[in-house]
Scaffold this motif. Structure first.
Motif, short mmCIF file in Angstrom:
data_model
loop_
_atom_site.label_atom_id
_atom_site.label_comp_id
_atom_site.label_asym_id
_atom_site.label_seq_id
_atom_site.Cartn_x
_atom_site.Cartn_y
_atom_site.Cartn_z
N ARG A 295 -62.71 -18.24 22.16
CA ARG A 295 -63.12 -18.20 23.57
C ARG A 295 -63.53 -16.79 23.95
O ARG A 295 -64.54 -16.58 24.64
N SER A 296 -62.77 -15.79 23.50
CA SER A 296 -63.14 -14.40 23.81
C SER A 296 -64.48 -14.05 23.19
O SER A 296 -65.34 -13.45 23.85
N ALA A 297 -64.65 -14.41 21.93
CA ALA A 297 -65.90 -14.08 21.24
C ALA A 297 -67.09 -14.82 21.85
O ALA A 297 -68.15 -14.23 22.10
N SER A 298 -66.92 -16.13 22.11
CA SER A 298 -68.03 -16.91 22.64
C SER A 298 -68.41 -16.47 24.05
O SER A 298 -69.58 -16.48 24.41
N THR A 299 -67.42 -16.07 24.84
CA THR A 299 -67.73 -15.54 26.17
C THR A 299 -68.57 -14.28 26.05
O THR A 299 -69.51 -14.07 26.84
N GLY A 300 -68.27 -13.46 25.06
CA GLY A 300 -69.04 -12.24 24.85
C GLY A 300 -70.50 -12.52 24.56
O GLY A 300 -71.40 -11.96 25.20
N TRP A 301 -70.77 -13.43 23.61
CA TRP A 301 -72.18 -13.67 23.30
C TRP A 301 -72.87 -14.51 24.36
O TRP A 301 -74.08 -14.47 24.51
N GLN A 302 -72.11 -15.28 25.14
CA GLN A 302 -72.73 -16.01 26.25
C GLN A 302 -73.15 -15.06 27.38
O GLN A 302 -74.12 -15.33 28.09
N LEU A 303 -72.40 -13.96 27.55
CA LEU A 303 -72.78 -12.97 28.55
C LEU A 303 -73.93 -12.09 28.06
O LEU A 303 -74.79 -11.68 28.85
N VAL A 304 -73.95 -11.79 26.77
CA VAL A 304 -74.98 -10.91 26.22
C VAL A 304 -76.30 -11.66 26.01
O VAL A 304 -77.38 -11.10 26.18
N GLY A 305 -76.21 -12.95 25.63
CA GLY A 305 -77.38 -13.70 25.22
C GLY A 305 -78.50 -13.79 26.26
O GLY A 305 -79.64 -13.40 25.97
N PRO A 306 -78.24 -14.31 27.47
CA PRO A 306 -79.34 -14.47 28.43
C PRO A 306 -80.08 -13.18 28.78
O PRO A 306 -81.32 -13.18 28.77
N PRO A 307 -79.39 -12.06 29.07
CA PRO A 307 -80.16 -10.84 29.35
C PRO A 307 -80.98 -10.38 28.15
O PRO A 307 -82.14 -9.95 28.31
N LEU A 308 -80.41 -10.46 26.94
CA LEU A 308 -81.13 -10.03 25.75
C LEU A 308 -82.35 -10.91 25.51
O LEU A 308 -83.45 -10.42 25.21
N LEU A 309 -82.16 -12.22 25.65
CA LEU A 309 -83.28 -13.14 25.46
C LEU A 309 -84.32 -12.95 26.56
O LEU A 309 -85.54 -13.08 26.32
N GLY A 310 -83.88 -12.66 27.77
CA GLY A 310 -84.82 -12.40 28.86
C GLY A 310 -85.71 -11.20 28.58
O GLY A 310 -86.91 -11.22 28.85
N LEU A 311 -85.11 -10.14 28.00
CA LEU A 311 -85.92 -8.97 27.62
C LEU A 311 -86.92 -9.34 26.53
O LEU A 311 -88.07 -8.87 26.55
N LEU A 312 -86.48 -10.18 25.59
CA LEU A 312 -87.37 -10.60 24.51
C LEU A 312 -88.55 -11.40 25.06
O LEU A 312 -89.70 -11.22 24.64
N VAL A 313 -88.27 -12.29 26.01
CA VAL A 313 -89.34 -13.06 26.65
C VAL A 313 -90.27 -12.14 27.43
O VAL A 313 -91.49 -12.32 27.44
N GLU A 314 -89.70 -11.12 28.06
CA GLU A 314 -90.51 -10.18 28.85
C GLU A 314 -91.51 -9.43 27.98
O GLU A 314 -92.66 -9.21 28.38
N PHE A 315 -91.08 -9.04 26.79
CA PHE A 315 -91.94 -8.21 25.93
C PHE A 315 -92.79 -9.05 24.97
O PHE A 315 -93.91 -8.65 24.66
N ALA A 316 -92.26 -10.18 24.50
CA ALA A 316 -92.99 -10.96 23.49
C ALA A 316 -93.56 -12.25 24.04
O ALA A 316 -94.31 -12.94 23.32
N GLY A 317 -93.21 -12.63 25.26
CA GLY A 317 -93.66 -13.89 25.81
C GLY A 317 -92.80 -15.04 25.33
O GLY A 317 -91.97 -14.89 24.42
N ALA A 318 -92.99 -16.22 25.93
CA ALA A 318 -92.16 -17.38 25.58
C ALA A 318 -92.39 -17.79 24.13
O ALA A 318 -91.43 -18.08 23.39
N ARG A 319 -93.66 -17.84 23.71
CA ARG A 319 -93.93 -18.23 22.33
C ARG A 319 -93.35 -17.22 21.34
O ARG A 319 -92.72 -17.60 20.33
N GLY A 320 -93.54 -15.95 21.62
CA GLY A 320 -93.01 -14.92 20.73
C GLY A 320 -91.49 -14.95 20.64
O GLY A 320 -90.92 -14.76 19.57
N ALA A 321 -90.81 -15.21 21.79
CA ALA A 321 -89.35 -15.27 21.79
C ALA A 321 -88.85 -16.46 20.97
O ALA A 321 -87.89 -16.34 20.20
N LEU A 322 -89.48 -17.63 21.14
CA LEU A 322 -89.07 -18.81 20.39
C LEU A 322 -89.31 -18.63 18.89
O LEU A 322 -88.44 -18.93 18.07
#
Length: 434
Positions: A357-384
């Motif tokens: 639970r501690s570990a999964s909470t960590g990556w659930q908090l980190v994941g959306p902002p990190l993926l959002g930055l990836l979408v911002e720079f690479a676009g939706a297709r590039g992120a996927l």
């Protein structure tokens, strides 16, 4: 198990009714999107900081009592929130305090209810029980979201919290009548198994606590890190969660952006995702002994499908790819949850779930902002595409490295390999019904 499934359906319906209106409530009180994010972070924070300690408490306390008390406390919080809303007394500090208390209670309630549900079926049926729980979760989400719109439109936001409180009380009332399957299994065990207790036991391996090992969060963390399978499962799940599971973000941008479709079309994609998840849960119910390797293969397949989705030329092709993506994700989740909840020794499962639970909470908090930055720079297709390639490539490299290590490992001497394997001793679980 049927009673437990009905209780879970009621509870999930109430939970999704509350979650549907929770963000609207924060926005209504504060008028700030930042405050909405803060309330979610405050509720998730205890899972990150106290998850290990919550799991240790679950291992020490009677499981049925722990689950019943935690459900009752969550119900009381829901009723208190509903009262404050009805009386127009809910302020931002009080809201954040209630969110924090809810997060703390969830660090105990999560592992307690998960392990209690698994106790109700034989070991071979645990994957089916987890898959059934996944279907119940999906059904509760659909029903709860629909009922929330009706309740809020007719009775106001407080009604969603009242409904959630009632659902917690229903679960609390059902728990005392549950009969773990292990009780009857132990009673029917053959008498021939008794002499196995006199056989010498091997020295505990790294990661397996002996009878004198200290209890607590530190023992749970050491046990988890000493189990290569659990560490590998955590790595696979973290990669998939950060770069491959946030489809509500990546697919939304893809549908509305490059595919030039509308919000209703994304609603169709979301519905197909939910249907695929239910189909995957049905298939996963036939699993009997899933392994970490199976989880890795499924996650890699999901990464390849994600790459194909990122390259989809149109909406119909995307919908055709979304179904197998959701099916693979659902089966992988069920297989991973089964390994996580059955691989550890019975007396360590609560602590292992706490570490998770501690570990999964960590990556659930980190994941959306990190993926959002990836979408911002690479676009939706590039992120996927890049995310899918990273998942599949990392898992493939890990599998090749594991095979190389196994091939280079020295063979055991004949004297060692000839040592008889002791017959496992049944260890009574915590909180079993007498």
């Amino acid at each position: 198990m049927r009673w437990w499934s009905v209780a879970n359906l009621v509870s999930n319906t109430g939970t999704w009714m509350q979650l549907t209106v929770q963000n609207l409530l924060v926005l209504q009180i504060t008028g700030s999107a930042a405050a909405t994010g803060l309330s979610l972070a405050v509720q998730a924070g205890p899972g990150l900081l106290l998850g290990v300690f919550g799991g240790a408490m679950v291992d020490r306390w009677p499981r049925k009592v722990t689950a019943a008390v935690s459900q009752g406390v969550l119900g009381a919080i829901a009723f208190l929130t509903a009262t404050l809303i009805a009386c127009d007394l809910l302020s931002v500090p009080v809201l954040l305090l209630l969110a924090a208390v809810t997060g703390i209670v969830n660090t105990i309630d999560g592992p307690a209810t998960s392990l209690l549900g698994n106790d109700l079926v034989p070991r071979k049926d645990v994957p089916s029980a987890i898959a059934l729980g996944s279907m119940v979760h999906s059904a509760g989400r659909l029903i709860g979201t629909a009922l929330a719109a009706v309740a809020v439109g007719t009775l106001g936001m407080a009604s969603a919290y009242v409904a959630n409180g009632v659902s917690f009380l229903f679960v609390t009332a059902v728990i005392p009548f549950l009969r773990p399957a292990t009780h009857s299994a132990q009673a029917a065990a053959p008498a021939e198994a008794a002499p196995a207790r006199t056989r010498p036991l091997p020295r505990p391996r790294r990661g397996r606590p002996s009878a004198g090992a200290p209890d607590g969060a530190r023992a749970g963390l050491a046990y988890f890190m000493g189990r290569p399978r659990l560490v590998a499962l955590g790595g696979i799940t973290a990669l998939s969660s950060i770069f491959g599971r946030n489809y509500q973000l990546t697919l939304a941008v893809l549908v509305i952006g490059p595919l030039q479709a509308g919000q209703s079309d994304f609603g169709t994609v979301s519905t197909v995702l939910a249907i695929g998840g239910i189909l995957g849960a049905v298939v996963a119910g036939r699993l009997r002994n899933p392994t970490v390797r199976l989880v890795g293969v499924l996650a890699a397949c999901g990464g390849v499908l994600q790459v194909a989705a990122g390259l989809a030329p149109g909406l119909l092709v995307l919908i055709a790819l979304v179904i197998p993506m959701a099916v693979v994700e659902s089966i992988s989740d069920t297989a991973g949850a089964t390994v996580l909840q059955t691989d550890p020794a019975p007396e360590m499962r609560g602590r292992v779930l706490g570490v998770w639970r501690s570990a999964s909470t960590g990556w659930q908090l980190v994941g959306p902002p990190l993926l959002g930055l990836l979408v911002e720079f690479a676009g939706a297709r590039g992120a996927l595409v890049s995310g899918g390639l990273l998942i599949a490539g990392a898992i493939a490299c890990g599998g090749l490295r594991h095979r190389t290590v196994v091939r280079r490992a020295p063979a055991l001497p004949d004297a060692v390999s000839a040592v008889p394997v002791p017959v496992p001793i049944a260890v009574p679980g915590i909180g079993r019904a007498s």
